[in-house]
Design an enzyme around this catalytic site. Structure first.
Site, PDB file in Angstrom:
ATOM      1  N   SER A  98     -59.533 -45.061   7.803  1.00  0.00           N
ATOM      2  CA  SER A  98     -60.656 -44.763   8.685  1.00  0.00           C
ATOM      3  C   SER A  98     -61.965 -44.661   7.932  1.00  0.00           C
ATOM      4  O   SER A  98     -63.004 -44.411   8.544  1.00  0.00           O
ATOM      5  CB  SER A  98     -60.399 -43.458   9.443  1.00  0.00           C
ATOM      6  OG  SER A  98     -60.318 -42.368   8.539  1.00  0.00           O
ATOM      7  N   HIS A 140     -67.208 -46.252  -1.417  1.00  0.00           N
ATOM      8  CA  HIS A 140     -65.910 -46.279  -2.085  1.00  0.00           C
ATOM      9  C   HIS A 140     -64.994 -47.360  -1.506  1.00  0.00           C
ATOM     10  O   HIS A 140     -63.939 -47.638  -2.075  1.00  0.00           O
ATOM     11  CB  HIS A 140     -65.243 -44.899  -2.027  1.00  0.00           C
ATOM     12  CG  HIS A 140     -64.702 -44.523  -0.680  1.00  0.00           C
ATOM     13  ND1 HIS A 140     -65.357 -43.674   0.186  1.00  0.00           N
ATOM     14  CD2 HIS A 140     -63.555 -44.866  -0.040  1.00  0.00           C
ATOM     15  CE1 HIS A 140     -64.657 -43.522   1.289  1.00  0.00           C
ATOM     16  NE2 HIS A 140     -63.547 -44.225   1.175  1.00  0.00           N
ATOM     17  N   ASP A 200     -72.291 -42.299  -0.365  1.00  0.00           N
ATOM     18  CA  ASP A 200     -71.110 -43.045   0.023  1.00  0.00           C
ATOM     19  C   ASP A 200     -71.376 -43.972   1.197  1.00  0.00           C
ATOM     20  O   ASP A 200     -70.770 -43.856   2.271  1.00  0.00           O
ATOM     21  CB  ASP A 200     -69.986 -42.057   0.364  1.00  0.00           C
ATOM     22  CG  ASP A 200     -68.617 -42.715   0.304  1.00  0.00           C
ATOM     23  OD1 ASP A 200     -68.546 -43.888  -0.112  1.00  0.00           O
ATOM     24  OD2 ASP A 200     -67.627 -42.056   0.657  1.00  0.00           O
TER      25      ASP A 200
END
Length: 1116
Positions: free
Chosen positions: A183, A69, A100
């Site tokens: 993060s 993402h 991801d």
């Protein structure tokens, strides 16, 4: 109740402080801050710019691991900032279609001032109770280290929302580390410095964080390394080939207690429990549950084979209870298909206790993840991805709207819609949609069919206005996985014929004679009533012939002698007859402004209001409308006529810079013959102006094209407007006296004011202002005398075949406000002037005071805020109409004088023709006339400025003002404003540049030096967005070179190559503080181009300075 004893946690799961110190010293230099800009909306992601984290997993090849993402499947531009603050470009290499994680690559040889290592991946190191550290860019911090303890290894994949990216068919790790924005992509390390997980998401309301396990990451990394090693071209990267298979089915893990309730047979449960199918730190373990079908994508090979609630028992004869085992089998089948095999798997399911065996085809996940899109007028459409098909239970491959842009947005097609048909033809895929679109010419109106997922069972219909003017032709982008970029082309579908040219309707041979409506209106105007009352211009001349009455009439003062034709009763129409008469004159005006043309601080992308046909000639028609509807020149105008059900496009022809009205033209040949016969021009009656207490008809069209009217009484015919400046400067009406009524139709219903015989006495305008940062709209009347001369002038210009640029407007470059004479006396205005102005205008009893001056105008050098304007050209003034009448007379005299000077060759003819003395003979205030502060008087200090500012076509005006206790005479050079406002918009690096418009200059400030390049907008996902080059700034210098105007700016950036940094000196409008920004050019996705107005036709042209995908390489 008893508690079971648990085995103590191994000491190695915690680590000593010394171990953590050594580990962090190794890991922290491997972490980088990623600046990622998505240049276009694509799939689940919108265009934008963000920060994230990545870490090096292969220092030799320059591979960085981060989240999917973060990289996104769409076009991006990214840089990595290393610990020592070195910055290198990175390009996407691979992203997983489902999970991801993604890889970026950089060139290690370009890293000059530090040596980096790599973080080893150890998915087997993740155990419950393991102490971890998350190292990365958390909440904008460059280096942030958060501690936590792994609590779960089998958490369901987090769900971020139905419209966005979601991971599935995998377990996640969970800990309470409380990571936040920025993060994403951080390594989750153990005390040995190994990465055991990849930080992916978390809960905002809790301290929970979710980490992706690394088993599939390790597999992908090995395949990428192998493909690079197999490449025989030094420095080149091949497109990664990573087989990924899937059943288009989402599984969830459920415990045996739940699976048993779904009907699982006891024998099957026993067999599964005895099988060691769950991976663990010490090898395969017994599972505590099974995989259950949660959803199946419609139209896939498994549709109709599997259903929600089916329990998966075996795949190819192997008991499968874990996602890892399932994915290994799916990827093996995908690899078999790539090698030419069948690519199928054998499934054993249980549905309600009944076994079901099936053979199904495994789908290549890369084939259902789009790698191309069509950029359409600022929007993006592409094939519906597996991600969104799963989120919304839809068939993969349909035409999906990632971003509507201008064309689709104008048709009210929302984001995430599915286009099912265009121009009466079904569009099941992107190729078909692009093929049909290419057959439509610019300006065509085609029916469009679409659906939304919220109302998937109902098709919606709209009209698509095909546009290739503002954005150019559609651009087809294709992803290049080897280079990590996207390539554009306008030749899509390949080899298809170019779009046809727009067809222009011509009047038929039998319709060359004027229509019945035009026969009644000489020169296109409806003038002259049935009783032979004079036309509006004749009325003005008749009033002028009455001497004093003429002066009162042109000033709009109440109590003046009414002109002929204003008698009550004679020729009055009944309500129904008046409705029918005015219906033929009224028009609904819809305005749509492209995002790339939102100039001059306009506050919305669409407007709607009432318009009035004021000229209906054979070649052209004119519609009068307020400027809260037609705010700027670059826009698309749609006219819906009340006379006949017909809609055609219009073109902005004139925007008054001070008053709230605009003129729009249309082509009568575009109307059906029935409409041309019915449409008529309204009869304008500008003189005498409306007076307080007079009855009028307020008439307008509803959105359903129905006439609404009511009788109202004028409560105030001379209400002076003072509209405050908006937060973002834009047009606002100044020097305007409006009409107030006792009753109207609400704050947003515009129209016109007529008498009982249908003659227009004024325009009922919509106004807008900002009140505490919120928009507030209201309506008021504009006297016909204000706009009537401009209607006449423009009609004469357009009544010829020759190009007709809009007329320029001569203005006083100062904003005036009305002050009561009683207040003015307290400011020291001499009593003789108070008495004189009171006798001249007993109704208003006011004096005009300078509120502000236009920045860097001659008026700003001569006038000051607080100056009271007493007379112009020796004639006292008390209202705005007086000021404008005298400016108009001076301007006309200057034009005549210029012509006379050209004919006679005398330099003094310009002033003598105006009936005034030469400038050298006019009285001046000398240097001795200074105020208390010692500054020179307005006239004396501005002699040189006046001489410099005045020139051919720049008339001057003699003013009598009151300032600081003295009446003074000053000379002011009048300003000239273009009748179309801003005529040039340059788009550079996603910033929209223009000359500062009048709304900005009215604030009284322009920065010293170069002040001709003003940023009015910026675009998401652009370099301007990424580096903070926002609106309300002036660009004064480029790499130390002054840029006083747009041409000098374009020259300064012309030789700067793609990817180079440029240094910009900018100045902000609000703070007035100069600062320096650096910006990296991206000419590949954001080329330089401009929109330019053709004054003769008032049409806009798109000029390309650099092309998509043809970025100039930076010089070595």
């Amino acid at each position: 109740m008893s508690l079971e004893e648990t085995e103590p946690i191994e000491p190695t799961t915690r680590g000593s402080p010394e171990d953590w110190k050594k580990s962090l010293e190794k890991v922290v230099p491997c972490c980088v801050v990623l600046k990622v800009t998505q240049t276009r909306a694509f799939d689940t992601e919108a265009a934008g710019s963000a920060y994230a984290t990545g870490f090096i997993v292969d220092k030799t090849r320059g591979l960085i691991l981060t989240n999917r993402h973060v990289v996104t499947p769409g076009p991006i531009v990214a840089e990595a900032i290393f610990l020592n603050r070195e910055e290198l470009p990175v390009v996407p290499l691979y992203y997983d279609p489902i999970h991801d994680f993604a890889f970026l690559r950089f060139d290690p040889s370009r890293l000059q001032f530090m040596e980096v290592s790599e973080v080893p991946l150890a998915p087997e190191g993740a155990t419950v109770g393991l102490d971890i550290r998350v190292v990365g860019n958390d909440s904008g911090e460059k280096v942030s280290i958060l501690a936590g303890t792994l609590a779960r290894l089998d958490r369901d994949a987090p769900v971020y929302g139905r419209k966005g990216y979601n991971d599935f068919n995998t377990f996640y790790l969970q800990a309470a580390s409380g990571t936040k924005g920025g993060s994403s992509g951080s390594p989750v390390i153990d005390s040995q410095g190994r990465a055991v997980g990849l930080n992916a998401g978390g809960k905002n309301k809790a301290a929970s964080a979710y980490y992706l396990p690394l088993e599939r990451v390790v597999r992908a990394l090995k395949l990428i390394q192998a493909s690079k090693d197999a490449c025989d071209k030094p420095g080149a990267w091949p497109a990664p080939v990573i087989p990924r298979g899937d059943l288009h089915t989402t599984f969830v893990f459920k415990g045996f207690d739940e699976v048993r309730r779904l009907g699982l047979q006891q024998e099957t449960e026993r067999r599964v429990r005895n099988s060691k199918t769950a991976p663990g730190p010490e090898g395969a373990q017994h599972s505590t549950g099974m995989l259950v079908v949660d959803s199946v994508v419609p139209g896939c090979p498994c549709d109709g084979v599997m259903e929600a609630g089916d329990v998966l028992v075996e795949v190819n004869g192997q008991v499968v209870t874990h996602f890892l085992a399932l994915e290994e089998l799916m990827d093996a089948a995908a690899q078999d298909r790539m090698a030419g095999g069948a690519g199928k798997v054998q499934l054993l399911l249980e549905r309600g206790g009944k076994p079901i065996r099936a053979e199904v085809e495994v789908t290549d996940l890369h084939s259902v993840t789009p790698n191309c899109f069509l950029e359409l007028a600022g929007g993006a459409v592409h094939a519906l991805s597996y991600q969104q098909a799963r989120n919304n239970r839809a068939v993969v491959g349909q035409v999906y709207v990632a971003e509507p842009g201008y064309m689709l947005g104008r048709a009210n097609v929302p984001k995430c819609a599915i286009i099912t048909g265009l121009n009466g033809k079904p569009t099941p895929d992107l190729l078909t949609f692009a093929t049909v679109l290419r057959t439509l010419p610019h300006g065509a109106r085609a029916p469009l069919e679409y659906l939304t997922f919220s109302e998937r069972h109902r098709r919606k219909n709209a009209i698509l206005h095909v546009d290739r003017q503002w954005y150019g032709p559609p651009v087809y982008w294709t992803r290049d996985d080897a280079m990590g970029t996207w390539h554009p082309t306008t030749d899509y579908p390949p080899g298809a014929p170019p779009p046809p040219e727009p067809s222009v309707k011509q009047l038929s041979a039998g319709s060359t004679e004027p229509t019945k409506a035009e026969a009644r209106v000489p020169n296109g105007h409806a003038s002259g009533a049935a009783d032979g009352s004079p036309a509006p211009m004749e009325t003005e001349r008749a009033a002028a012939a009455n001497g004093g009455a003429a002066a009162a009439s042109t000033s709009g003062r109440e109590g003046s002698t009414p002109a002929a034709g204003t008698d009550s009763g004679a020729g009055d129409l009944q309500s129904d007859d008046l409705d029918e008469l005015l219906r033929c004159c009224l028009v609904l005006v819809d305005i749509d402004i492209p995002l790339v043309a939102l100039s001059d601080g306009v506050h919305s992308r669409s407007f709607a209001g009432n318009g009035l046909v004021v000229y209906a000639g054979e070649r052209v028609g004119l519609v009068l409308v307020d400027r809260n509807t037609v705010a700027v020149g670059p826009c698309d105008v749609n006219l819906s006529f009340g006379a006949h059900p017909a809609e055609i496009s219009g073109r902005v022809r004139f925007l008054h810079p001070l008053h709230n009205f605009a003129l729009v033209s249309y082509d009568p040949a575009a109307l059906p013959p029935e409409a041309r016969a019915k449409v008529r021009a309204a009869e304008l009656l500008p003189y005498p102006p409306l007076k307080r207490g007079e009855a009028v008809r307020l008439v307008g069209l509803t959105k359903h094209l129905r006439v609404m009217q009511r009788t109202s009484t004028v409560t105030n015919a001379t209400a002076a407007l003072t509209i405050p400046s908006a937060e973002v400067p834009r047009f606002r009406a100044v020097h305007e006296e409006v009409i107030k009524l006792d009753q109207d139709f609400g704050a947003t219903f515009s129209g016109c004011l007529t008498d009982n015989r249908g003659r227009v006495r004024g325009l009922w305008c919509s106004y807008s202002e900002q009140v505490e940062k919120e928009e507030r709209e209201w309506c008021a009347g504009l006297h016909a005398a204000v706009f009537y001369p401009w209607v006449e002038q423009l009609a004469r210009l357009l009544d010829h075949d020759a190009p007709a640029p809009p007329p320029t407007v001569c203005v006083l470059d100062a904003e005036l406000e009305a002050v009561l004479l009683s207040k003015a006396a307290q400011f020291g205005l001499p009593g003789e002037w108070v008495s004189r102005l009171d006798q001249l205008d007993p109704e208003r009893r006011q004096v005009l005071r300078v509120r502000s001056c236009v920045a860097q105008s001659h008026a700003s050098k001569v006038l000051r805020s607080g100056d009271m304007l007493l007379a112009m050209a020796g004639r006292p003034v008390t209202c705005f109409q007086d000021v404008e009448r005298l400016i108009s007379e001076t301007s006309a005299a200057a034009v005549a004088a210029t012509a006379a000077a050209a004919a006679t060759g005398t330099g003094q003819a310009a002033e003598t023709a105006a009936g005034e003395e030469p400038a050298s003979k006019r009285p001046r205030i000398g240097a001795e006339a200074q105020d208390a502060n010692g500054s020179a008087s307005a006239s004396g200090c501005a002699d040189d400025a006046t001489a410099a500012a005045s020139g051919p076509g720049r008339p001057t005006m003699h003013l009598t003002i009151y300032r600081s206790g003295a009446v003074q005479d000053v000379e002011v050079v009048l300003g000239q404003e273009d009748g179309m406002g801003t005529g040039r918009l340059v788009h550079w690096c996603g910033a929209q540049l223009q000359a500062p418009h009048r709304g900005v200059r009215e604030l009284g400030f322009l920065p010293e030096g170069a002040a001709g390049v003003y940023i009015s907008r910026w675009h998401h996902g652009s370099p301007a967005h990424r580096y903070g080059l926002y609106a309300l700034h002036w660009i004064q210098q480029v790499n130390g070179v002054d840029t006083p105007d747009l041409d000098s700016f374009l020259a300064a950036v012309a030789n700067i190559g793609d990817g180079q940094f440029v240094r910009l000196k900018v100045c902000h409008l609000e703070t007035t503080q100069p600062k320096v920004l650096t910006l990296k050019l991206d000419l590949h996705y954001w080329p330089t181009w401009e929109l330019r107005l053709d004054p003769g036709s008032c049409s806009w042209r798109r000029l390309q300075h650099s092309k998509f995908g043809a970025a100039k390489p930076a010089p070595a």
